[in-house]
Write an enzyme that holds these catalytic residues in place. Sequence first.
Site, PDB file in Angstrom:
ATOM      1  N   GLU A   7     -62.907  78.864  65.029  1.00 53.13           N
ATOM      2  CA  GLU A   7     -62.042  78.157  65.704  1.00 53.13           C
ATOM      3  C   GLU A   7     -61.335  79.455  66.727  1.00 53.13           C
ATOM      4  OE1 GLU A   7     -57.848  75.911  64.831  1.00 53.13           O
ATOM      5  OE2 GLU A   7     -59.735  75.466  63.367  1.00 53.13           O
ATOM      6  N   ASP A 110     -61.181  75.996  60.964  1.00 51.81           N
ATOM      7  CA  ASP A 110     -60.209  76.256  60.126  1.00 51.81           C
ATOM      8  C   ASP A 110     -60.802  74.989  59.121  1.00 51.81           C
ATOM      9  OD1 ASP A 110     -59.077  78.355  60.984  1.00 51.81           O
ATOM     10  OD2 ASP A 110     -57.197  77.540  61.295  1.00 51.81           O
ATOM     11  N   TYR A 314     -55.335  81.108  53.270  1.00 51.56           N
ATOM     12  CA  TYR A 314     -55.190  80.203  54.292  1.00 51.56           C
ATOM     13  C   TYR A 314     -53.728  79.564  54.416  1.00 51.56           C
ATOM     14  CZ  TYR A 314     -56.069  76.269  57.460  1.00 51.56           C
ATOM     15  OH  TYR A 314     -56.247  75.189  58.459  1.00 51.56           O
TER      16      TYR A 314
END
Length: 691
Positions: A7, A110, A314
Site C-alpha cells: 500500500e 493493508d 496493525y
Amino acid sequence: MKAVIAEKPSVAREIAALLGATEKKEGYFEGGGYLVTWALGHLVALGMPEDYGVTGFRQGSLPILPDPFVLTVRKVRKNKAYEPDGAALKQLKVIEKVTKSCDSIIVATDAGREGELIFRYIYQYLKCTKPFERLWISSLTERAIRQGFENLKPGSDFDGLYHAGRARSHADWLVGLNASQALTIAAGSGIYSLGRVQTPTLALICTRYLENKNFQVHKYWQLQLLHRKEFMDFKSLSVNKWDDVKKAEDVLKAVIRNGVATVNKVDKKTVTEQPPLLFDLTGLQKEANKILGLSAEETLNIAQDLYENKFITYPRTGSKYIPEDVWPQIRAMIRALEEKPTLKEAVKKVNWGAFNKRIVNDVKVTDHHGLLVTEKVPVELPAKENAIYDLIALRLLEAIGQSCQKEITDVTLQVLHYDFAVKGCRVTEPGWRSIKGSFTDEENDPIDQLPELHIGDELKIGRAGVLEKKTKPPVLYTESSLLSAMENAGREIENEDERKALQGIGIGTPATRAAIIETLFDRGYMVREKKSLIPTDKGLQVYGWVKDKKIADVSMTAEWELVLSKIENKEADGQVFEKEMKTYAGTITGELLALSASIEKPSNLLCPKCKKEHLLVRDHLVKCPDESCKWIQFRKICGVVISNTDIENLVTKGKTGLIKGMKNKTGKKFDAYLVLNDKGESSFEFEKRMS
C-alpha cells in the site's frame, strides 16, 4: 516472476528487503524472483459526475445513479476543476508494467476493508487477469512477514471483504454526492456537504450542544457532616435535597443541636473488577483524547507510524482480543518492555506466574487482533509517539493482570429523622490496578476508606454545613465521548427490538471515524474549544435543515454498518444493498430539494466587508454567510428597527437615510445616519446643524 503490491513505499521496502528484491528500479524493487511495487493509497477512485456527462449542480440531473460505476485515476482539484493526479498516473503505469511482467500477484496492501479495495480497484482499472494471493499479517516485524509469505491465502477468500468495501464506496458516493448537490441547490447560495456517516455524526454533536445550551440549571442544597472514629475522618451527605436554602439551613441547625449521628444500616459487598481488554483503534483514540488531548486523527497517524516502524501491531483493528496462537508470544513481548525506562517499574509488578487469558478469544477476533506491542522496543521516540506507545504497552500489562478485588461499604446514618449516606472502599487485592497504581476511575469521585462501623454506633458530628449544588446539563462531546457515541450508536435507538438487533453496531468503522470527525472540521461545521466539540453557525444551520430527514438518522446508518458486516461475511448480497442505496439516494434527494421553499435565500446585496458573499437579510439582523468573514449588522439600533431600504442604502452607498427617534442610554431621543467605513464597521453620523 511474482509481483507484490504493497500500500505504501515504506512497507514495500520492508517486504522487498526480506524477499531479496534489492535492485531499486523506478517505482519498484526487483530481485529473488519478485517485483515489489506499491500503491499510494487510493490510486483509483469512483468517477466524478463529469465522467457520466453531468456538469454543474442542476436539479434536473438529480439523483445521479451510475450504472455501472466508472473507475478513474485519482483526481485532484486545480483551478476549480478536477484533473488526474500526476503522481497517481505515474505509479499506475509502474504497477501496470510490473503486473504484465509477472505470472501471479501477491496482494500486500493493508489487511482490511480499505486495503482490499485499494488493490481490487487497481486490478479492475488495469483490466488485469493475473491470479493473485493475499498476504494477511497484523505486524510488520520480520517474523510476521516471513510467516505471512509462508501462509499466503487464496485471493478469493477475501471476496466478501472486497464486496463490503465496494458497497461502502458506492453507498458513500450515492448519498454524499446527491445529498450535497441537492442541499446546495435548495439553499441557493454556498456549498454544503452531507454524507452517509458525516451527517448523522453532525446530528449527534448538534443535538448534544442544543441540549446543553437549553438546559435549565436548578440549584439545590444538601447537608454535609464531618465525623471521626479510630483517628479517621470521613464525611456523610444528606439523602434529602432541598430546593429552598432556608429549609436546608433550618434542618442544619436542628442537626447541629442534636450533635450525634446513629449508624442504622451497614452493607458490605465484594466487587470484582476484571482487567480491561486490549485497545482496539477506537479505544486507543478515546484514551489518547482523554489523557493526552490528542485528536482521533493524530492518534491514528501516530499509531500508523509506530506500526510501520514495527513497534506495534496493525492499528486499524476493531477487536480487543487475540487468537490462541498469538498467546505464546505475549511473554516475550512483556519481557522486551523491561528495556524501556518508562515501563520498567510497571513490568516489575507483573505476576509472571498467573497471566490472565481473558483477552484470548478466537471467535471475537475480526480481521485483526487487539493492539499489541512487538518485541522490537523503541529506544527513543518523540513525546507524543512515546506517550501513545506507553498507553498500548500499559494496557497490555493491565490486560494480563488478575482481577482487582474491592470491599465496598454503604453506610446509612440517621440524625433525627434525616438519613445521611457514606460510601467506603477498601482494596483487598490490587490485581491489574497495581500496574499504574490507580484504584478508581478518573470520572468517579474519590471514595473514603472507612473505619469499622456497626449498626447502633453513635458518631459525634464535627463540622456541618450546607452545600450548594446545581443540576448538570448533558456534557458537551469531546472527541473521546463522540467516538463512544459513534461506536455505540445502536444504543440510542428507541425501538427495543431494533436496539437489540443493532447492539454493538456503530456508525463508521474504527478505521474511518477519525476521518469523519476531521471532515466536520474541514467543512466548517464544528470547532474545538479546549476539548469540547462546538458546532458552528453553519453546522447548526445544516442540522436545522436536515434534522428530521432520513439522512440525519443515526439508527439507519447503524443498520447499514450491520449490512456491510454481513456482506463482508458473505451473509448478504452487496448488489441488493446497492439497489436499496440507489432508492434511498432518490428519496433523500427529493426530501432535500423540497427544502428550497423553507430555506432563507441570500439577498442581492454583496457583503461590504469581504466583498464576496451575498448577505442574509433577517428580521433581526443582516449577516454574511461566510464564517471566516463574520460581518453582522443588527437591525434594531437604540430602539428603532432599520428598514429594508436603509439596509440597502447602508450596504450599497455606505449610509442610511436619517433614522429618527432613537434613544440613548438615558432615554433621550436623537436622530442620526448609520454609516459604514472601508472595513465594514458601522457608526453614527449626526446632522450638521446650521449655526
